[in-house]
Write a protein that holds these residues in place. Sequence first.
Motif, mmCIF file in Angstrom:
data_model
loop_
_atom_site.group_PDB
_atom_site.id
_atom_site.type_symbol
_atom_site.label_atom_id
_atom_site.label_comp_id
_atom_site.label_asym_id
_atom_site.label_seq_id
_atom_site.Cartn_x
_atom_site.Cartn_y
_atom_site.Cartn_z
ATOM 1 N N THR A 180 0.865 -1.291 0.018
ATOM 2 C CA THR A 180 -0.205 -0.033 -0.031
ATOM 3 C C THR A 180 0.808 1.250 0.046
ATOM 4 O O THR A 180 0.662 2.188 -0.594
ATOM 5 N N ALA A 181 2.249 1.385 0.784
ATOM 6 C CA ALA A 181 3.046 2.329 0.750
ATOM 7 C C ALA A 181 3.471 2.624 -0.559
ATOM 8 O O ALA A 181 3.660 3.741 -1.217
ATOM 9 N N GLU A 217 1.020 6.705 -7.053
ATOM 10 C CA GLU A 217 -0.099 7.651 -7.087
ATOM 11 C C GLU A 217 0.303 8.897 -7.282
ATOM 12 O O GLU A 217 -0.190 10.061 -7.821
ATOM 13 N N ASN A 218 1.226 9.439 -6.126
ATOM 14 C CA ASN A 218 1.629 10.918 -5.826
ATOM 15 C C ASN A 218 2.685 11.284 -6.895
ATOM 16 O O ASN A 218 3.092 12.313 -7.098
ATOM 17 N N LEU A 223 2.063 1.583 -3.588
ATOM 18 C CA LEU A 223 1.006 2.160 -4.349
ATOM 19 C C LEU A 223 0.749 3.865 -4.051
ATOM 20 O O LEU A 223 0.430 4.424 -5.180
ATOM 21 N N LYS A 224 0.683 4.003 -3.072
ATOM 22 C CA LYS A 224 0.451 5.718 -2.694
ATOM 23 C C LYS A 224 1.620 6.396 -3.245
ATOM 24 O O LYS A 224 1.482 7.641 -3.798
ATOM 25 N N LEU A 225 3.093 5.957 -2.977
ATOM 26 C CA LEU A 225 3.936 6.649 -3.669
ATOM 27 C C LEU A 225 4.019 6.654 -5.305
ATOM 28 O O LEU A 225 4.234 7.706 -6.154
#
Length: 151
Positions: free
Chosen positions: A3-4, A10-11, A6-8
């Motif tokens: 999930t970390a 996306e940003n 995935l967040k990176l």
Amino acid sequence: MSTAILKLSENGDLQRIHDKWLMRSACTKQGTKFEVDRLQLKSFWGLFAICGTACLLALIVYLFLMMRQFSRHYPEELKPPGSSSGSKRLRTFLSFADEKVEDVKSRSKRRQMEKNSNRSVATEDESIDSYKRRHLDLSSSNKSLDSCNET
């Protein structure tokens, strides 16, 4: 962890990290000289020195043991220093060093057996001589007793 990541992604941070650390062109574009510590031959000089010293020490020990074994098997080659030439002794030593270990051991055993057999033959000769002496002593004493008995 996924999930970390995935967040990176996306940003857009993941792409920036990739460009900063993994792209070669990014380093050249910035104009900075980046010196890389690469392994070279001179990086291992200490290791080479240790290995060389250990090999040299092993060679010296081997030659010492070989000379000692040679002096045991060929004492006649070492005793008279002036009688035989140095090249003959060197050739004898090199042929000795070239022989197989089994050949040297079998020759050593053979010599030991010959020495023991020579000793046993000498011991047998001595025992036979002592037996003959005792037998002669007994027969002479018996004869003297017989002569005394006859008178």
